[in-house]
Every structure is written in C-alpha cells, then in structure tokens.
Design a protein around this motif. Structure first.
Motif, PDB file in Angstrom:
ATOM      1  N   GLN A 158     106.945 -22.171 -79.304  1.00  0.00           N
ATOM      2  CA  GLN A 158     106.360 -22.101 -78.181  1.00  0.00           C
ATOM      3  C   GLN A 158     105.792 -20.814 -77.577  1.00  0.00           C
ATOM      4  O   GLN A 158     104.787 -20.524 -77.007  1.00  0.00           O
ATOM      5  CB  GLN A 158     107.270 -23.018 -77.115  1.00  0.00           C
ATOM      6  CG  GLN A 158     107.323 -24.478 -77.357  1.00  0.00           C
ATOM      7  CD  GLN A 158     108.135 -25.058 -76.279  1.00  0.00           C
ATOM      8  OE1 GLN A 158     108.294 -26.293 -76.191  1.00  0.00           O
ATOM      9  NE2 GLN A 158     109.087 -24.305 -75.632  1.00  0.00           N
TER      10      GLN A 158
ATOM     11  N   LYS B 188     111.917 -24.521 -82.250  1.00  0.00           N
ATOM     12  CA  LYS B 188     110.772 -25.015 -81.204  1.00  0.00           C
ATOM     13  C   LYS B 188     110.695 -23.998 -80.189  1.00  0.00           C
ATOM     14  O   LYS B 188     109.504 -23.815 -79.857  1.00  0.00           O
ATOM     15  CB  LYS B 188     111.122 -26.367 -80.695  1.00  0.00           C
ATOM     16  CG  LYS B 188     111.051 -27.528 -81.541  1.00  0.00           C
ATOM     17  CD  LYS B 188     111.430 -28.830 -81.178  1.00  0.00           C
ATOM     18  CE  LYS B 188     111.617 -29.980 -82.042  1.00  0.00           C
ATOM     19  NZ  LYS B 188     111.564 -31.227 -81.518  1.00  0.00           N
TER      20      LYS B 188
ATOM     21  N   LEU C 153     101.378 -31.093 -77.909  1.00  0.00           N
ATOM     22  CA  LEU C 153     101.893 -30.163 -76.985  1.00  0.00           C
ATOM     23  C   LEU C 153     100.961 -30.306 -75.501  1.00  0.00           C
ATOM     24  O   LEU C 153      99.849 -30.806 -75.537  1.00  0.00           O
ATOM     25  CB  LEU C 153     101.767 -28.510 -77.295  1.00  0.00           C
ATOM     26  CG  LEU C 153     100.494 -28.084 -77.809  1.00  0.00           C
ATOM     27  CD1 LEU C 153     100.501 -26.626 -77.784  1.00  0.00           C
ATOM     28  CD2 LEU C 153      99.994 -28.438 -79.106  1.00  0.00           C
TER      29      LEU C 153
ATOM     30  N   ILE D  98      98.183 -22.925 -82.149  1.00  0.00           N
ATOM     31  CA  ILE D  98      99.353 -23.881 -82.877  1.00  0.00           C
ATOM     32  C   ILE D  98      99.329 -23.770 -84.277  1.00  0.00           C
ATOM     33  O   ILE D  98     100.382 -23.813 -84.983  1.00  0.00           O
ATOM     34  CB  ILE D  98      99.435 -24.984 -82.053  1.00  0.00           C
ATOM     35  CG1 ILE D  98     100.684 -25.506 -82.336  1.00  0.00           C
ATOM     36  CG2 ILE D  98      98.165 -25.709 -82.252  1.00  0.00           C
ATOM     37  CD1 ILE D  98     101.964 -24.929 -81.817  1.00  0.00           C
TER      38      ILE D  98
ATOM     39  N   THR E  94     103.114 -19.256 -79.882  1.00  0.00           N
ATOM     40  CA  THR E  94     101.728 -19.984 -79.432  1.00  0.00           C
ATOM     41  C   THR E  94     101.430 -19.288 -77.965  1.00  0.00           C
ATOM     42  O   THR E  94     100.142 -19.350 -77.869  1.00  0.00           O
ATOM     43  CB  THR E  94     102.103 -21.521 -79.471  1.00  0.00           C
ATOM     44  OG1 THR E  94     102.309 -21.901 -80.522  1.00  0.00           O
ATOM     45  CG2 THR E  94     100.439 -21.998 -79.136  1.00  0.00           C
ATOM     46  N   GLN E  95     102.084 -19.241 -77.208  1.00  0.00           N
ATOM     47  CA  GLN E  95     101.745 -18.757 -75.744  1.00  0.00           C
ATOM     48  C   GLN E  95     101.168 -17.467 -75.838  1.00  0.00           C
ATOM     49  O   GLN E  95     100.169 -17.229 -75.063  1.00  0.00           O
ATOM     50  CB  GLN E  95     102.878 -18.719 -74.621  1.00  0.00           C
ATOM     51  CG  GLN E  95     102.563 -18.412 -73.170  1.00  0.00           C
ATOM     52  CD  GLN E  95     103.692 -18.532 -72.443  1.00  0.00           C
ATOM     53  OE1 GLN E  95     104.637 -19.411 -72.797  1.00  0.00           O
ATOM     54  NE2 GLN E  95     103.442 -17.911 -71.415  1.00  0.00           N
TER      55      GLN E  95
ATOM     56  N   ILE F 103     103.790 -23.162 -72.625  1.00  0.00           N
ATOM     57  CA  ILE F 103     103.226 -24.131 -73.792  1.00  0.00           C
ATOM     58  C   ILE F 103     104.568 -24.897 -74.026  1.00  0.00           C
ATOM     59  O   ILE F 103     105.787 -24.513 -74.150  1.00  0.00           O
ATOM     60  CB  ILE F 103     103.025 -23.351 -74.991  1.00  0.00           C
ATOM     61  CG1 ILE F 103     101.846 -22.419 -74.825  1.00  0.00           C
ATOM     62  CG2 ILE F 103     102.821 -24.138 -76.147  1.00  0.00           C
ATOM     63  CD1 ILE F 103     100.530 -23.185 -74.644  1.00  0.00           C
ATOM     64  N   GLN F 104     104.168 -26.439 -73.775  1.00  0.00           N
ATOM     65  CA  GLN F 104     105.418 -27.387 -73.949  1.00  0.00           C
ATOM     66  C   GLN F 104     105.174 -28.372 -75.246  1.00  0.00           C
ATOM     67  O   GLN F 104     104.108 -28.885 -74.969  1.00  0.00           O
ATOM     68  CB  GLN F 104     105.686 -27.965 -72.701  1.00  0.00           C
ATOM     69  CG  GLN F 104     106.053 -27.160 -71.449  1.00  0.00           C
ATOM     70  CD  GLN F 104     106.029 -27.929 -70.299  1.00  0.00           C
ATOM     71  OE1 GLN F 104     105.846 -29.358 -70.115  1.00  0.00           O
ATOM     72  NE2 GLN F 104     106.575 -27.339 -69.079  1.00  0.00           N
ATOM     73  N   LEU F 105     105.877 -28.057 -76.238  1.00  0.00           N
ATOM     74  CA  LEU F 105     105.983 -29.114 -77.445  1.00  0.00           C
ATOM     75  C   LEU F 105     106.411 -30.415 -76.912  1.00  0.00           C
ATOM     76  O   LEU F 105     107.773 -30.525 -76.663  1.00  0.00           O
ATOM     77  CB  LEU F 105     106.616 -28.563 -78.550  1.00  0.00           C
ATOM     78  CG  LEU F 105     106.020 -27.315 -79.070  1.00  0.00           C
ATOM     79  CD1 LEU F 105     107.342 -26.737 -80.324  1.00  0.00           C
ATOM     80  CD2 LEU F 105     104.868 -27.553 -79.567  1.00  0.00           C
TER      81      LEU F 105
END
Length: 340
Positions: free
Chosen positions: A185, A181, A133, A164, A188-189, A208-210
């Motif tokens: 994200q 997903k 990520l 994460i 997690t952010q 947050i980018q997976l």
C-alpha cells in the motif's frame, strides 16, 4: 404654458431632440412611453450587475477566478468581488475526499463486481493475483486540478493501475497474501503520487487501501489450503516460542537460586571454619599456658561427645588402687521397654 416650462424655440438643440424622441416613444408604446420604465430597468440591471459581481467561497472550497479564460487569481474562503461579464469563478471543494475503485465496482444494493481486466496482475515469482483497491485523494492545487488534466478520473485510474502492477510485480506471492500488504500500500501510494506530480495534476493521494488480494477463482481452493498450512506452521512456531519464553526464565531462576544457595552455604562453611580456627587458636593459647588442665578438659569433652546419653564415672588411675570399685547397680537398672 405652465410655470417653469419653456417653449421649444427657447430650448437648446439637444433638449429639443430628447423631447422629440420621448414623444415618439410615447406615440409608439402608448400611454406614458418608456420614460417611466427607465429607472426600473436601470435598477434591475444594477441589481443583476451587483449580484454577478460578488461571490462567496465556503470554508471547504477555493475560488479560481478566470478573466477571458485565463486564471488570474485564487481566492480563500469568504466573500469576494469579481468583474461581471468579464470574470468567471470556479469553486472546487479542496477538502473533500474523493474515491476511485480499481479492480472492482460497487453496486447500488451494496455488493461489488470484480473487473478482471483491472484486477488480475502478475507477481514477482510468476503467480497471478486478483487485486482490488481503493484510491482516496483530495485537491492540492485547484488551478492544476481544473486545467492541467482533461479527464482526471480516468488519469488517476490508469496511473493507479500502473503503480499497483509495478509494485505487485516486484513482490512475492506470500508477501502479497499475508504480511506484505501494508508495504505494498505504501509503495503504491508513493509511486502514484510521483506519477501525478509529474502530470501536475494538483492532487494529493490520501490513502491506498487494499480491499481484497486473492488468487484467481480457478485455483482459490489450493491457495487456501496452502495458506491454512502456513497459518498452522506459524501457530506452532508461536506456541514453541511461547513455551521457550516460559521455561527458560524458570530454568534461569532455578539456576540462580541454586547458585545463591551454594554461595550462602560456602560462606557459612567458611565462616564456621574461621570460627573453629579462631576457637582452636584461642584454645591452643590456653593449652600452652596450662597443658594439663586443657588436656583433661579436652578428654572429658571428647568422652561426652563419643558416649552421649550414658552415665559415666571417671576415676583417676592414681587413686584407682586406693578406692573401692564403684558400680552403681541401682542407677544402671532401667525398666524394660515394652514393645508392642
């Protein structure tokens, strides 16, 4: 002695001392001494002081002014003044978007290299995933950003890894690989932002980018087969739903059409029955007024309906014995039909 000059005896003590000092400098350095350099040196020192007193903050920056190491104020974009040699200025770019990679590192040629120690993590249903990520953040508070955390990049890396891992540990394998997903994200952010706020890091997490969520290479083939089967299942479900959504409205439309036709037929039959009943009632009224005429009329109409297309001669029985029998032989003879 030139005009306007005084003898040494007439000068005050401080003037005499200054003149003696100047004479010594002239003898030491030769020529005109340092007397001619004083204005130039003073001008240079003044320019340096003026240069050190002003600073400019760009539109995407914020000035942090320190006095003897202590932050005294924050300055917005534009020109500003500071005390030279006493105050110093740090100017971070507060609108710039910073990027940190977790689980992989980008190479110069454009490729990537996986970092297994960061990427491998355990899901809630006890499966191992390789998660890569990108964290994007910007400065929210310049003072906290510069002075509260010693190594901010390493801190964000470790905090993101902890966030994460916690979110993946609460998620199922299928969710992480397919439809969950976006939720991972966002969670997690939110968790990373809470951790950084607790540290007073002065950072705002932008996204947050997976980049990649896959099983380990050792079992990647089996996971791909399972994923393909699930995709086929979803495809068949969608096709069946599409067929259902197509056939049910048609069936409902046909049913509604049949019901409408039945209702129309029912209304037509009712209206016809009502009309016949009204006609019968009217005929009954006329019949009651003149029964013989109406009876004869009904008889004739019935005979026309029972024997259609036949020439009929009706003779009253009262006159049957008084008249000659009537037999229209010529009218009854019709040319024979020629059949092929």
């Amino acid at each position: 002695m030139a005009w306007g000059q005084r003898s040494q005896e007439e000068m005050p003590d401080f003037e005499r001392a200054a003149r003696e000092f100047r004479e010594r400098l002239r003898k030491t350095f030769g020529g005109g001494g340092l007397g001619g350099w004083f204005p130039t040196i003073g001008l240079i020192l003044a320019l340096i002081a003026a240069w050190q007193s002003f600073y400019i903050v760009a539109p995407n920056e914020q000035g942090v002014v320190k006095r003897f190491g202590r932050v005294v104020r924050l300055t917005p974009p534009g020109p500003h003044f500071k005390i030279p040699l006493i105050e110093t200025v740090l100017i971070p770019q507060i609108t710039q978007l910073h990027r940190i990679e977790i689980g992989f590192r980008s190479d110069a040629p454009g490729g990537t290299k996986t970092i297994p120690s960061e990427a491998l993590m355990l899901t809630g249903d006890m499966n191992i995933l390789s998660v890569e990520l990108i964290v994007q953040f910007r400065i929210r508070d310049s003072k906290d950003f510069l002075f509260n955390v010693a190594d901010l990049g390493e801190t964000i890396t470790k905090a993101t890894e902890a966030a994460i891992r916690q979110v993946i540990g609460e998620s199922l394998l299928d969710e992480a690989l397919t439809t969950g997903k976006a939720e991972i994200q966002q969670k997690t952010q939110d968790l990373l932002q809470k951790i950084l706020d607790d540290y007073h890091a002065g950072v705002q997490v932008a996204a947050i980018q997976l980049q990649d969520v896959n099983p380990p290479d050792q079992v990647a083939g089996a996971f791909k087969d399972v994923a393909s089967a699930k995709e086929d299942k979803e495809k068949l479900i969608n096709q069946s739903q599409s067929y259902r959504n197509d056939i049910i409205p048609k069936a409902k439309g046909e049913a509604a059409q049949i019901v409408n036709q039945a209702q129309a037929y029912s209304q037509a039959r009712v209206r016809r029955a009502e009309g016949e009943a009204a006609r019968f009632n009217q005929m009954l009224k006329e019949y009651q007024q003149n029964k013989k005429v109406i009876r004869t009329r009904l008889f004739l109409e019935t005979m026309e309906e029972v024997l259609p297309g036949i020439d009929k001669v009706i003779i009253d029985k009262k006159f049957g014995n008084q008249l000659l029998p009537y037999l229209p032989l010529g009218r009854s003879q019709k040319p024979a039909e020629v059949k092929p």
